[in-house]
Design a protein around this motif. Structure first.
Motif, short mmCIF file in Angstrom:
data_model
loop_
_atom_site.label_atom_id
_atom_site.label_comp_id
_atom_site.label_asym_id
_atom_site.label_seq_id
_atom_site.Cartn_x
_atom_site.Cartn_y
_atom_site.Cartn_z
N LEU A 5 37.39 7.19 -5.73
CA LEU A 5 38.54 8.05 -5.47
C LEU A 5 38.56 9.25 -6.41
O LEU A 5 38.90 10.38 -6.00
CB LEU A 5 39.84 7.26 -5.59
N THR A 6 38.19 9.03 -7.66
CA THR A 6 38.13 10.12 -8.63
C THR A 6 37.08 11.14 -8.24
O THR A 6 37.33 12.35 -8.24
CB THR A 6 37.84 9.57 -10.04
N VAL A 7 35.90 10.67 -7.87
CA VAL A 7 34.83 11.57 -7.44
C VAL A 7 35.24 12.34 -6.19
O VAL A 7 34.98 13.54 -6.07
CB VAL A 7 33.51 10.79 -7.21
N GLU A 8 35.91 11.67 -5.27
CA GLU A 8 36.38 12.34 -4.06
C GLU A 8 37.31 13.50 -4.43
O GLU A 8 37.17 14.61 -3.90
CB GLU A 8 37.12 11.36 -3.17
N GLY A 9 38.24 13.26 -5.35
CA GLY A 9 39.17 14.30 -5.76
C GLY A 9 38.48 15.47 -6.44
O GLY A 9 38.80 16.63 -6.17
N VAL A 10 37.52 15.16 -7.29
CA VAL A 10 36.77 16.22 -7.98
C VAL A 10 35.99 17.05 -6.98
O VAL A 10 35.99 18.29 -7.05
CB VAL A 10 35.83 15.61 -9.04
N MET A 11 35.32 16.41 -6.04
CA MET A 11 34.53 17.14 -5.05
C MET A 11 35.42 17.98 -4.13
O MET A 11 35.08 19.10 -3.76
CB MET A 11 33.67 16.18 -4.23
N ARG A 12 36.59 17.44 -3.78
CA ARG A 12 37.53 18.19 -2.94
C ARG A 12 37.98 19.46 -3.68
O ARG A 12 38.01 20.54 -3.12
CB ARG A 12 38.72 17.31 -2.59
N ARG A 13 38.34 19.31 -4.95
CA ARG A 13 38.78 20.47 -5.75
C ARG A 13 37.65 21.48 -5.90
O ARG A 13 37.86 22.69 -5.79
CB ARG A 13 39.28 19.99 -7.12
N HIS A 14 36.46 21.01 -6.17
CA HIS A 14 35.31 21.89 -6.33
C HIS A 14 35.06 22.69 -5.04
O HIS A 14 34.80 23.89 -5.10
CB HIS A 14 34.07 21.09 -6.71
N SER A 15 35.16 22.04 -3.90
CA SER A 15 34.92 22.74 -2.64
C SER A 15 35.99 23.81 -2.41
O SER A 15 35.69 24.89 -1.89
CB SER A 15 34.86 21.76 -1.47
N LEU A 16 37.24 23.52 -2.79
CA LEU A 16 38.30 24.53 -2.65
C LEU A 16 38.05 25.71 -3.58
O LEU A 16 38.25 26.87 -3.19
CB LEU A 16 39.66 23.91 -2.94
N LEU A 17 37.60 25.44 -4.80
CA LEU A 17 37.30 26.53 -5.72
C LEU A 17 36.16 27.38 -5.20
O LEU A 17 36.19 28.62 -5.30
CB LEU A 17 36.96 25.98 -7.10
N GLN A 18 35.14 26.74 -4.64
CA GLN A 18 34.00 27.48 -4.10
C GLN A 18 34.39 28.32 -2.90
O GLN A 18 33.83 29.38 -2.65
CB GLN A 18 32.87 26.52 -3.72
N ALA A 19 35.41 27.87 -2.17
CA ALA A 19 35.88 28.61 -0.99
C ALA A 19 36.87 29.71 -1.37
O ALA A 19 37.29 30.48 -0.51
CB ALA A 19 36.53 27.64 0.00
N GLY A 20 37.23 29.78 -2.64
CA GLY A 20 38.11 30.84 -3.10
C GLY A 20 39.58 30.52 -3.08
O GLY A 20 40.43 31.41 -3.12
N PHE A 21 39.93 29.25 -3.02
CA PHE A 21 41.34 28.86 -3.01
C PHE A 21 41.81 28.44 -4.37
O PHE A 21 41.25 27.92 -5.18
CB PHE A 21 41.58 27.71 -2.02
#
Length: 44
Positions: free
Chosen positions: A28-44
């Motif tokens: 669950l922790t890794v899922e949250g980190v990856m979700r946040r990283h993808s949002l940052l990469q998308a510019g959000f």
């Protein structure tokens, strides 16, 4: 034809093969980190 696995099915599989609560929390922790990283990469 694409085989797309849902989050729910993935979670069921994870719980089937990983009984240790630490591993489930880690997933669950890794899922949250990856979700946040993808949002940052998308510019959000």
């Amino acid at each position: 034809m694409e085989n797309i696995i849902t989050r729910e099915v993935a979670w069921e599989l994870l719980r089937k093969y990983n009984k240790d609560p630490f591993h489930l929390q880690h997933a669950l922790t890794v899922e949250g980190v990856m979700r946040r990283h993808s949002l940052l990469q998308a510019g959000f």
